[in-house]
Design an enzyme around this catalytic site. Structure first.
Site, short mmCIF file in Angstrom:
data_model
loop_
_atom_site.label_atom_id
_atom_site.label_comp_id
_atom_site.label_asym_id
_atom_site.label_seq_id
_atom_site.Cartn_x
_atom_site.Cartn_y
_atom_site.Cartn_z
N ASP A 52 36.39 57.74 44.33
CA ASP A 52 35.58 58.04 45.50
C ASP A 52 35.95 57.20 46.71
O ASP A 52 35.32 57.31 47.77
CB ASP A 52 34.08 57.92 45.20
CG ASP A 52 33.74 56.74 44.33
OD1 ASP A 52 34.63 55.89 44.08
OD2 ASP A 52 32.58 56.63 43.90
N ASP A 75 36.48 51.85 41.87
CA ASP A 75 35.50 52.77 42.43
C ASP A 75 35.01 52.22 43.77
O ASP A 75 34.94 51.00 43.95
CB ASP A 75 34.33 52.90 41.45
CG ASP A 75 33.36 54.01 41.81
OD1 ASP A 75 33.42 55.08 41.17
OD2 ASP A 75 32.52 53.80 42.70
N HIS A 102 27.57 51.73 36.84
CA HIS A 102 26.28 51.33 37.41
C HIS A 102 25.20 51.11 36.35
O HIS A 102 24.17 50.51 36.65
CB HIS A 102 25.77 52.37 38.41
CG HIS A 102 26.56 52.48 39.66
ND1 HIS A 102 26.91 51.38 40.42
CD2 HIS A 102 27.08 53.56 40.31
CE1 HIS A 102 27.62 51.79 41.47
NE2 HIS A 102 27.73 53.10 41.42
N HIS A 152 32.16 52.07 44.93
CA HIS A 152 30.87 51.37 44.77
C HIS A 152 31.03 50.19 43.81
O HIS A 152 31.82 50.23 42.87
CB HIS A 152 29.81 52.33 44.21
CG HIS A 152 29.60 53.55 45.04
ND1 HIS A 152 30.23 54.76 44.76
CD2 HIS A 152 28.86 53.76 46.16
CE1 HIS A 152 29.86 55.66 45.66
NE2 HIS A 152 29.04 55.07 46.52
#
Length: 402
Positions: free
Chosen positions: A280, A187, A147, A189
């Site tokens: 995740d 991931d 990120h 996200h």
């Protein structure tokens, strides 16, 4: 498909690097508050690998800090200075206030060293895999990276570890012959920072499969949509597979692999694969709400081993259920070590929405990757989307117990 499974090992057993350094556990919340991204994530993984006798079969590696000039390939001088200085006494009375300026970030006295070690660790393992000293490697690093933007930390991430390593291989070590890099971000996200750093670079094929929920799932940015495919020379080299909801399982991810990632990877023919390995999307994760099993992750990794001569670097990103992240990393490590793998998890059908998303992605990219022009199978059994209550139940439980 030729690359659907790992090539049979030839000769000696694979040399798999395993980098773990307890110094990266020094990054923690300043006052001991509960937080999903905490030092116990690394320790839980290491305990599992030791208990299964897996760590002892790997080549033990220690972290070393990244040089600022390598970090500067993807981050601004101001960003680097902030992370370098944030743990100093100069920031003792304004560290928390500084953290609040950013999106989902905390700092403490151990953050600077941990961030420089995380970036340097991924460089270290990537260099050894690229040179052939190791067959593959796993970097158990934190804070995570995908990120982190060009000019600021974000979403638990301080430096973009994978992007720094990719730039290092491409620009600092031409002697290693790494001219094309496939970055796979599984991931849950979207890898927003990594996407932006390579958006116009055709040397890097970036693939991110993530929850999107029509733009409402973190990081809640529109550029996680399937329509964002790169620009300029990099047009067609950015691939987003954005799930419309949670509860996606092994079957959904395998469908994305088989009908999007693997055909493009075969055409791209990467020299190395850097895996932004967030866990995740695993079953039981408090933030992801998806249902990948450890066997599911092992299967996804097995399907990638047929590319780049099996040269894969796994860099830890997210994953906040200690049991699921430890079991999933262990399953993946066994795959890299060449253990026989049989997929034993329950076979579920992909969602109808998964098939729709895959078709949209293929339509968007087929002009750049003709292999996607073929028709998807029309006899695949599909399941309907989960209800709103089913998708959000896991989040309700998480907030009730924390």
């Amino acid at each position: 498909m030729a690359a659907a499974a790992a090539a049979a090992p030839v000769g000696a057993a694979p040399r798999v690097g395993l980098l773990y350094d307890d110094r990266m556990c020094a990054h923690a919340t300043p006052d001991g508050e509960k937080h999903p991204e905490n030092p116990e994530r690394l320790r839980a993984i290491r305990r599992k690998l030791d208990a299964e006798g897996v760590a002892s079969r790997c080549v033990d590696m220690k972290a070393k800090e990244a040089k600022e000039k390598y970090i500067a390939s993807v981050h601004t001088p101001n960003h680097i200075k902030l992370i370098r200085d944030i743990s100093s006494k100069e920031y003792d009375y304004r560290r928390n206030k500084t953290a609040r300026k950013f999106n989902s970030i905390y700092f403490n006295e151990g953050s600077s060293e941990s961030a420089f070690l995380a970036a340097g660790s991924v460089i270290e393992v990537a260099e050894k895999v690229a040179s052939g000293e190791l067959s593959s490697a796993i970097a158990l690093v934190r804070p995570p990276g995908h990120h982190a933007e060009h000019n600021e930390p974000m979403g638990f991430c301080l430096f973009n570890n994978v992007a720094i390593a990719a730039n290092y291989l491409l620009n600092e070590r031409p002697d290693l012959g790494i001219n094309k890099i496939l970055i796979v971000d599984w991931d849950v996200h979207h890898g927003n920072g990594t996407q932006k750093m390579f958006y116009s670079d055709p040397r890097v094929l970036f693939f991110s499969v993530h929850r999107f929920d029509y733009g409402s799932f973190y990081p809640c940015e529109g550029d996680a949509s399937h329509c964002f495919i790169g620009e300029g020379a990099g047009e067609g080299y950015n691939i987003n597979v954005p799930w419309e909801h949670g509860k996606c399982s092994d079957a959904d991810y395998v469908a994305a692999w088989d009908h999007v990632l693997l055909p493009i990877a075969e055409a791209f023919d990467p020299d190395i694969i850097l895996l932004s390995a967030g866990f995740d999307a695993a079953m039981g994760d408090p933030l992801g709400g998806c249902c990948i099993t450890p066997d599911g992750y092992a299967l996804l990794l097995t399907k990638l081993l047929g590319f780049a001569k099996g040269r894969i670097v796994m860099a830890l990103e997210g994953g906040y259920n200690l049991k699921s992240i430890a079991n999933s990393v262990c399953a993946c490590t066994k795959v890299l070590l060449g253990d026989n793998f049989t997929y034993n998890s329950p076979r579920m059908q992909p969602f109808e929405s998964t098939w729709r998303v895959i078709q949209m992605v293929r339509d968007e990219l087929k002009a750049y990757w003709p292999v996607l022009s073929s028709k998807l199978p029309d006899n695949v059994p599909l399941r309907s989307a989960p209800s709103y209550i089913e998708v959000n139940f896991i989040f309700l439980i998480f907030f009730l117990v924390t």
